[in-house]
Design an enzyme around this catalytic site. Structure first.
Site, PDB file in Angstrom:
ATOM      1  N   ASP A 183       0.816  -1.221   0.000  1.00  0.00           N
ATOM      2  CA  ASP A 183       0.000   0.000   0.000  1.00  0.00           C
ATOM      3  C   ASP A 183       0.845   1.265   0.000  1.00  0.00           C
ATOM      4  O   ASP A 183       0.304   2.373   0.060  1.00  0.00           O
ATOM      5  CB  ASP A 183      -0.979   0.009   1.179  1.00  0.00           C
ATOM      6  CG  ASP A 183      -0.293   0.058   2.535  1.00  0.00           C
ATOM      7  OD1 ASP A 183       0.962   0.013   2.588  1.00  0.00           O
ATOM      8  OD2 ASP A 183      -1.006   0.137   3.561  1.00  0.00           O
ATOM      9  N   ASP A 232       6.722  10.300  24.773  1.00  0.00           N
ATOM     10  CA  ASP A 232       6.640  11.511  23.974  1.00  0.00           C
ATOM     11  C   ASP A 232       6.360  12.719  24.874  1.00  0.00           C
ATOM     12  O   ASP A 232       5.562  12.658  25.805  1.00  0.00           O
ATOM     13  CB  ASP A 232       5.496  11.340  22.958  1.00  0.00           C
ATOM     14  CG  ASP A 232       5.393  12.474  21.978  1.00  0.00           C
ATOM     15  OD1 ASP A 232       6.381  12.730  21.272  1.00  0.00           O
ATOM     16  OD2 ASP A 232       4.318  13.101  21.917  1.00  0.00           O
ATOM     17  N   GLU A 252      11.408  11.846  26.298  1.00  0.00           N
ATOM     18  CA  GLU A 252      11.763  12.928  25.381  1.00  0.00           C
ATOM     19  C   GLU A 252      11.745  14.220  26.204  1.00  0.00           C
ATOM     20  O   GLU A 252      10.693  14.763  26.500  1.00  0.00           O
ATOM     21  CB  GLU A 252      10.765  13.014  24.230  1.00  0.00           C
ATOM     22  CG  GLU A 252      11.107  14.117  23.240  1.00  0.00           C
ATOM     23  CD  GLU A 252       9.994  14.393  22.235  1.00  0.00           C
ATOM     24  OE1 GLU A 252      10.296  14.889  21.146  1.00  0.00           O
ATOM     25  OE2 GLU A 252       8.822  14.132  22.560  1.00  0.00           O
TER      26      GLU A 252
END
Length: 527
Positions: A29, A211, A268
């Site tokens: 794809d 994150d 992070e």
């Protein structure tokens, strides 16, 4: 750091960041997926990495390519679903390779069931209290609640239409409007995160990269600020980030992680004051924290030395493990940032010398540079939110070239890849570089092998040695290992010792311009 015999697996590990949609496509794809990653594990095993870090794979509308999570306890069908993830975990573990995944606790997708429930609820309701909704200022509440800006550009507030059809409250989103921030003052938010942590850990995940780990907590009252709202997550005085209450969140996360003592959390942390950064890696918070000083350092001896010294000093404040990285999915690739591949190879050798954990970004080992894409190909939300003034991060996210002479270079059977691949990458494919003794791939393989197997790569300290102008030389530990970096446009004499690796061929026995080298000295040059 602890002594070698008691070190956890991650203390000296080489992590490899996989950006899944750009690594390998198994179903044609044009978008990479987890079965694609599994199919390339032998390659990663040969490269010598110890662990994978997968960028987000959870269910998502992909407004920010997975950092907008609609279901944190399932794998998006785009990547093959949960079954594909379980296949990857099993295959990686068979090879002795750890697997860590991204965790996104600061916000959800606007398509998350919680947020959809909040939109249908009344102001002040329990559903809205999971997020940060506020009445607007000015006539009829038509102005945002404060002057905060989004990291991606524009306002960090979006006004909703209430269930009765009237203009209503505003919600906070430090990133895209499709990424509403969670209200971490609400205990229900952590309770749900704990379910997410345990869901993945019980399925064999070896840890999480968290994150925006310096986000989540917001100052009471959300006051206006006169601090410049920069389009990055730097924390210096910025009220959007690094609020003291964030540490209680990390302590709660660590409490859960303690039930899985072999797993790791990696934050992070865009914080540059050493003492403030070190707070994130206290014994009851994160195991590891990204210190981005090396990413921000210019290709300059003073800047590089300062980045190394401060990274080590910050970690030492809490006896923590330092981390090193030069590239990731958010920053300009090394060859572009440093002015060439030769400089990027030298910088890689410097970081692989240092004590602690090292992170390599997919394609870094091939020497890939940033790609200038046409406007119509750009997909990063920053491009639209900045009014087409900031091109965003797509240039460092181009799919990895594996084989062949034309795009898609074995990445997919479809030529319509999610980001276009440049034809000139024909010379940089894994196929072309494998077995070539002078290739960047071979250089990385050799450097990682030496780092893992040579006894000189021990000890947790470095010492700077006298060096000619435009060069730096430092020793690692007590076993005589030296690293030299030459940023000059001319060759430089090497210290005495056995050369074990150089990032470029020597010139007349000297270190080439913009090259680095490892040597082992039989005599301690510090005496």
């Amino acid at each position: 750091m602890s002594t070698a015999q008691h070190e956890p697996w991650w203390a000296r590990a080489v992590f490899y960041q996989v950006y899944p949609r750009s690594f390998a496509d198994s179903d044609g794809d044009g978008i990479g997926d987890l079965d694609g990653v599994t199919s390339r594990l032998d390659y990663l095993d040969r490269l010598g990495v110890d662990a994978l870090w997968l960028s987000p794979i959870m269910v998502s509308p992909m407004a920010d390519h997975g950092y907008d999570v609609a279901d944190p306890r399932d794998v998006d069908p785009l990547f093959g679903g949960l079954a594909a993830f379980e296949r990857l975990i099993a295959a990686a573990h068979e090879r002795g390779m750890k697997v860590t995944t991204d965790l996104v606790p600061n916000h959800t997708s606007s398509q998350h069931p919680w947020f959809q429930e909040a939109l249908a609820a009344e102001p002040g309701s329990a559903a809205r209290n999971r997020y940060i909704f506020r009445d607007g200022r000015g006539p009829g509440g038509s102005e945002p609640p404060n002057n905060w800006q989004s990291v991606f550009g524009g306002l960090s507030w979006t006004r909703i239409v209430e269930p009765d059809g009237t203009p209503g409250q505003w919600y906070l989103h430090l990133f895209d409007a499709e990424q509403p921030d969670l209200n971490w003052d609400n205990p229900e938010v952590f309770d749900d995160l704990e379910k997410t942590l345990r869901f993945w850990l019980e399925r064999g995940v070896d840890g999480f990269r968290i994150d925006v780990a310096h986000g989540m907590a917001k100052p009471p009252g959300l006051p206006d600020t006169d601090v410049e709202m920069r389009p990055r997550m730097l924390s210096d005085g910025d009220p959007r980030f690094n609020h003291p209450d964030v540490h209680e969140i990390h302590r709660n996360i660590r409490t859960v992680m303690n039930d899985f003592p072999d797993a790791v959390t990696i934050g992070e942390v865009w914080v540059f004051d050493n003492a403030s950064w070190a707070e994130y890696v206290r014994a009851d918070e994160l195991h590891l924290g990204f210190n981005f000083r090396m990413v921000r350092a210019e290709y300059d001896i003073t800047d590089i030395r300062d980045a190394i010294e401060n990274t080590l000093a910050a970690a030492a404040l809490e006896n923590a493990t330092p981390t090193w990285t030069l590239e990731n999915h958010d920053v300009v690739r090394g060859p572009t940032r440093y002015g060439g591949l030769v400089q990027a190879r030298a910088m890689a050798l410097v970081t692989l010398t240092l004590p602690g954990a090292v992170f390599v970004y997919n394609g870094q080992e091939l020497g890939l540079a940033n790609v200038e894409l046409p406007d119509e190909a750009l997909q990063d939300p920053t491009w639209e939110r900045s009014g087409h003034t900031v091109r965003g991060r797509d240039g460092c996210r181009i799919p990895v070239p594996w084989s062949g002479d034309t795009p898609p270079f074995g990445f997919s059977t479809s030529t319509d890849t999610w980001l276009p691949m440049p034809p000139e990458w024909a010379a940089l494919t894994v196929e072309k570089q494998s077995g070539d003794p002078d290739s960047t791939l071979t250089f990385f393989q050799r450097a990682i092998e030496i780092r893992h197997t040579r006894p000189e790569f021990t000890g947790n300290r470095i010492e700077w040695l006298d060096a000619p102008r435009g060069t730096l030389v430092f020793g690692r530990g007590d076993a005589g290992l030296l690293c030299m970096l030459n940023t000059n446009d001319r060759a430089a004499p090497l210290p005495d010792g056995e050369l074990i690796l150089a990032s470029a061929p020597l010139i007349g026995g000297k270190l080439a311009p913009h090259a680095a080298a490892w040597l082992v000295s039989s005599v301690d040059p510090r005496r």
